[in-house]
Design a protein around this motif. Structure first.
Motif, PDB file in Angstrom:
ATOM      1  N   GLN A 181      -1.637  13.529   7.137  1.00  0.00           N
ATOM      2  CA  GLN A 181      -0.925  14.524   7.942  1.00  0.00           C
ATOM      3  C   GLN A 181      -0.231  13.894   9.149  1.00  0.00           C
ATOM      4  OE1 GLN A 181      -0.699  17.872   7.029  1.00  0.00           O
ATOM      5  NE2 GLN A 181      -1.583  16.979   5.182  1.00  0.00           N
ATOM      6  N   SER A 182      -0.287  12.575   9.268  1.00  0.00           N
ATOM      7  CA  SER A 182       0.213  11.898  10.470  1.00  0.00           C
ATOM      8  C   SER A 182       1.717  11.672  10.448  1.00  0.00           C
ATOM      9  CB  SER A 182      -0.498  10.558  10.644  1.00  0.00           C
ATOM     10  OG  SER A 182      -1.861  10.758  10.896  1.00  0.00           O
ATOM     11  N   ASP A 183       2.285  11.595  11.643  1.00  0.00           N
ATOM     12  CA  ASP A 183       3.716  11.323  11.802  1.00  0.00           C
ATOM     13  C   ASP A 183       4.046   9.862  11.547  1.00  0.00           C
ATOM     14  OD1 ASP A 183       4.135  13.983  12.696  1.00  0.00           O
ATOM     15  OD2 ASP A 183       3.548  13.401  14.727  1.00  0.00           O
ATOM     16  N   TYR A 184       3.123   8.976  11.916  1.00  0.00           N
ATOM     17  CA  TYR A 184       3.347   7.542  11.795  1.00  0.00           C
ATOM     18  C   TYR A 184       2.157   6.930  11.073  1.00  0.00           C
ATOM     19  CZ  TYR A 184       5.198   2.962  13.020  1.00  0.00           C
ATOM     20  OH  TYR A 184       5.741   1.700  12.957  1.00  0.00           O
ATOM     21  N   LEU A 185       2.423   6.047  10.099  1.00  0.00           N
ATOM     22  CA  LEU A 185       1.355   5.493   9.268  1.00  0.00           C
ATOM     23  C   LEU A 185       1.310   3.969   9.343  1.00  0.00           C
ATOM     24  CD1 LEU A 185       1.881   7.718   6.111  1.00  0.00           C
ATOM     25  CD2 LEU A 185       0.064   7.924   7.821  1.00  0.00           C
ATOM     26  N   ILE A 186       0.095   3.451   9.473  1.00  0.00           N
ATOM     27  CA  ILE A 186      -0.154   2.011   9.450  1.00  0.00           C
ATOM     28  C   ILE A 186      -0.964   1.715   8.188  1.00  0.00           C
ATOM     29  CG2 ILE A 186      -1.218   0.049  10.634  1.00  0.00           C
ATOM     30  CD1 ILE A 186      -0.910   1.677  13.265  1.00  0.00           C
ATOM     31  N   PHE A 187      -0.496   0.753   7.408  1.00  0.00           N
ATOM     32  CA  PHE A 187      -1.143   0.397   6.144  1.00  0.00           C
ATOM     33  C   PHE A 187      -1.903  -0.917   6.300  1.00  0.00           C
ATOM     34  CE2 PHE A 187       2.314   3.158   5.198  1.00  0.00           C
ATOM     35  CZ  PHE A 187       1.925   3.897   4.095  1.00  0.00           C
ATOM     36  N   THR A 188      -3.108  -0.955   5.728  1.00  0.00           N
ATOM     37  CA  THR A 188      -3.924  -2.162   5.779  1.00  0.00           C
ATOM     38  C   THR A 188      -4.870  -2.197   4.588  1.00  0.00           C
ATOM     39  OG1 THR A 188      -5.268  -3.542   7.251  1.00  0.00           O
ATOM     40  CG2 THR A 188      -5.695  -1.164   7.282  1.00  0.00           C
ATOM     41  N   ASP A 189      -5.648  -3.257   4.503  1.00  0.00           N
ATOM     42  CA  ASP A 189      -6.549  -3.461   3.369  1.00  0.00           C
ATOM     43  C   ASP A 189      -8.001  -3.503   3.817  1.00  0.00           C
ATOM     44  OD1 ASP A 189      -4.507  -3.629   1.437  1.00  0.00           O
ATOM     45  OD2 ASP A 189      -4.241  -5.772   1.781  1.00  0.00           O
ATOM     46  N   GLN A 190      -8.891  -3.435   2.833  1.00  0.00           N
ATOM     47  CA  GLN A 190     -10.335  -3.378   3.053  1.00  0.00           C
ATOM     48  C   GLN A 190     -10.927  -4.643   3.666  1.00  0.00           C
ATOM     49  OE1 GLN A 190     -12.086  -3.036  -0.845  1.00  0.00           O
ATOM     50  NE2 GLN A 190     -11.532  -5.127  -1.392  1.00  0.00           N
ATOM     51  N   ASP A 191     -10.172  -5.705   3.769  1.00  0.00           N
ATOM     52  CA  ASP A 191     -10.712  -6.947   4.310  1.00  0.00           C
ATOM     53  C   ASP A 191      -9.940  -7.439   5.536  1.00  0.00           C
ATOM     54  OD1 ASP A 191      -8.413  -7.646   2.959  1.00  0.00           O
ATOM     55  OD2 ASP A 191      -9.304  -9.298   1.851  1.00  0.00           O
ATOM     56  N   CYS A 192      -9.209  -6.535   6.189  1.00  0.00           N
ATOM     57  CA  CYS A 192      -8.427  -6.903   7.382  1.00  0.00           C
ATOM     58  C   CYS A 192      -9.004  -6.190   8.595  1.00  0.00           C
ATOM     59  CB  CYS A 192      -6.961  -6.542   7.192  1.00  0.00           C
ATOM     60  SG  CYS A 192      -6.165  -7.499   5.892  1.00  0.00           S
TER      61      CYS A 192
END
Length: 196
Positions: free
Chosen positions: A86-97
């Motif tokens: 539901q967010s306006d801005y999205l940050i993508f990352t992984d399970q090991d970062c």
């Protein structure tokens, strides 16, 4: 830092690795700018991952998006996570970062309408990764060159990624340019609505 007038969400991709995911979630407990939501895009993990995620729901604003394990379908589960966000801005990352305390704040500092951001990462030696405890993330030991050297990490040029000096960071961004690529472990962009 100026006030942010939009919501920020984190999308974390994961698959059957609750031990690493736990360390990543510790990092989101200590952010200087907390996430409005954390959507875990789970590509068919087993019950131990679900139980770990449940244990963090009282501490972090987590949504768990899961589908059956039908082979590697990371893109499909990321699409499902996007729909759930539901967010306006999205940050993508992984399970090991594991995110440093300023991870979200740094993305927001550089967020700009019409652009995506893509950053890198610093890979710790496996011996140090395995020994990390919550206090090592809270106290930022995991991001400290001096602490890492005490743990017998060898110093090399890549260690300069850990230097936290605005002038040095800006200089390195100018002299070590890279092509604009989407790095799923450290990337961000506008979500459901545009930035103000």
């Amino acid at each position: 830092m100026e006030s942010i007038n939009f919501s920020v969400g984190i999308i974390i991709s994961t698959y059957n690795n609750p031990a690493w995911l736990e360390k990543v979630l510790w990092g989101y407990l200590y952010q200087t700018h907390p996430a409005d939501e954390i959507v875990i895009a789970d590509d068919g993990s087993k019950e131990d991952t679900r139980l770990l995620i449940e244990s963090f729901k009282s501490k972090l604003p987590i949504k768990h998006v899961w589908h059956e394990d039908n082979g590697f379908q990371k893109s499909r589960i990321l699409n499902s996570a996007l729909i759930a966000s539901q967010s306006d801005y999205l940050i993508f990352t992984d399970q090991d970062c594991i995110p440093r305390k300023d991870f979200i704040a740094t993305h927001l500092e550089y967020a700009e309408k019409g652009y995506f951001l893509s950053g890198g990462y610093f890979k710790l030696p496996m011996s140090i990764s395995l020994m990390l405890k919550p206090e090592d993330i809270k106290n930022e030991n995991a991001f400290s060159i001096s602490w890492l050297k005490k743990q017998h990490m060898k110093y090399n040029f890549k260690c300069t990624k850990l230097i936290r000096n605005k002038f040095f960071t800006n200089l390195m961004n100018v002299i070590t340019t890279a092509k604009a690529t989407w790095n799923g472990c450290n990337a961000s962009a506008g979500g459901k609505t545009s930035l103000q």
